[in-house]
Design a protein around this motif. Structure first.
Motif, short mmCIF file in Angstrom:
data_model
loop_
_atom_site.label_atom_id
_atom_site.label_comp_id
_atom_site.label_asym_id
_atom_site.label_seq_id
_atom_site.Cartn_x
_atom_site.Cartn_y
_atom_site.Cartn_z
N PHE A 116 21.35 42.07 -64.91
CA PHE A 116 20.24 43.02 -64.81
C PHE A 116 20.12 43.54 -63.39
O PHE A 116 19.97 42.77 -62.44
N ASP A 117 20.19 44.86 -63.25
CA ASP A 117 19.96 45.54 -61.98
C ASP A 117 18.50 45.98 -61.96
O ASP A 117 18.13 46.95 -62.62
N ARG A 120 17.73 49.81 -60.58
CA ARG A 120 18.18 50.93 -61.43
C ARG A 120 17.69 50.78 -62.87
O ARG A 120 17.82 51.70 -63.67
N GLU A 122 19.06 48.89 -65.11
CA GLU A 122 20.22 48.79 -65.99
C GLU A 122 20.39 47.35 -66.47
O GLU A 122 20.55 46.43 -65.67
N PHE A 124 22.68 44.98 -68.71
CA PHE A 124 23.95 44.76 -69.39
C PHE A 124 23.85 43.46 -70.18
O PHE A 124 23.45 42.43 -69.63
N GLN A 133 26.65 45.73 -74.32
CA GLN A 133 25.75 46.89 -74.31
C GLN A 133 25.18 47.13 -72.91
O GLN A 133 25.05 46.21 -72.11
N LEU A 134 24.82 48.37 -72.67
CA LEU A 134 24.05 48.77 -71.50
C LEU A 134 22.79 49.44 -72.01
O LEU A 134 22.86 50.49 -72.66
N ASN A 135 21.65 48.83 -71.73
CA ASN A 135 20.36 49.33 -72.22
C ASN A 135 20.41 49.63 -73.72
O ASN A 135 19.88 50.64 -74.20
N TYR A 193 30.25 46.75 -64.22
CA TYR A 193 30.79 48.11 -64.11
C TYR A 193 32.18 48.19 -64.75
O TYR A 193 32.56 49.23 -65.30
N ALA A 196 31.57 48.54 -68.38
CA ALA A 196 31.08 49.88 -68.73
C ALA A 196 32.11 50.97 -68.50
O ALA A 196 31.83 52.15 -68.74
N ARG A 198 33.25 51.95 -65.63
CA ARG A 198 33.05 52.61 -64.34
C ARG A 198 34.17 52.25 -63.37
O ARG A 198 34.60 53.07 -62.57
#
Length: 257
Positions: A116-117, A120, A122, A124, A133-135, A193, A196, A198
């Protein structure tokens, strides 16, 4: 959502609130040095306590392994591996890049994960066999097939600078064949990341289980590959990790062996 993952999410958000409040008052931090270039603040400790208290409300008999608090003995069938603030140096310096990392080992296997960020917002999450999952939205790792044009992530051996020469040899070779490389300062976020898509790949040596446990499951459940520098499948034991698309991991391992 799996009941234990739901509790982990609540715990991560609770710790995130502690961290976000602390980030607004970084001048008031109580900073201690654990080792060379290794720091802990009162926020790390408060966040870890918030996580353990939240999980214990539902699962008081489980075992907890935290970066700051060590091992809280309990039922070894369920082990929670916690890094309450991954990226403490960033936090101390006011760099807004850090995360809460919580993973659950069930009978020795990674089963649930949260990164958890808090800045931001966000979140995960991953459950074994349930994807990542992301959000709440499904994420997938990169499918890059070669190093050229990839964006990779790594970390410098800041706690073991005597290994810098060896590290730089591999870094130079990897950098010369990749698109670019990032160094963010949070292994948990680097792995999230990768999950995701990224980052196409990530490698680091000298990491601890709480640095990568949640991120490892995120990458695996997003379709990525995770190994150690020799291609083995237990990076938490070896203290080395390579993660990313299967082809990128194979290329990185070849250069890191």
């Amino acid at each position: 959502m799996h009941p234990m993952l739901n509790i982990a999410v609540r715990a991560a958000r609770s710790a995130g609130s502690v961290i976000a409040r602390g980030f607004e008052n970084v001048d008031d931090l109580q900073i201690q040095q654990k080792g060379e270039n290794d720091f802990v603040t009162k926020i790390d400790k408060e966040a870890e306590q918030a996580i353990i208290e939240k999980i214990k409300q539902s699962y008081p008999d489980h075992t907890f392994i935290g970066e700051e608090g060590g091992i809280v003995e309990g039922d070894d069938t369920f082990k929670w591996i916690i890094d309450p603030l991954d990226g403490t140096t960033n936090f101390i310096k006011g760099i807004p890049h850090f995360a809460v990392s919580i993973a659950l080992l069930y009978k020795g296997r990674l089963d649930q994960a949260v990164v958890f960020d808090p800045l931001r917002g966000e979140l995960f999450t991953a459950g074994r066999g349930q994807g990542a999952q992301l959000n709440g939205h499904r994420i997938r790792a990169s499918q890059a097939k070669e190093l050229g044009s990839t964006v990779l992530a790594t970390a410098f051996p800041f706690k073991a600078k005597d290994t810098l020469d060896t590290y730089m040899k591999s870094f130079t070779e990897i950098f010369s064949q990749s698109g670019d490389i990032r160094r963010g300062g949070s292994a948990a976020l680097d792995l999230a990341y990768v999950a995701a898509g990224r980052f196409d790949g990530y490698w680091e040596r000298g990491i601890k289980p709480w640095d990568i446990a949640a991120g490892e499951l995120l990458v695996r459940e997003s379709g990525g590959l995770v190994t150690d520098f020799a291609g083995g499948n237990d990076p938490m034991l070896s203290g080395e990790i390579v993660a990313g698309s299967p082809r990128v991991v194979q290329a990185l391992v070849k250069k890191l062996k």
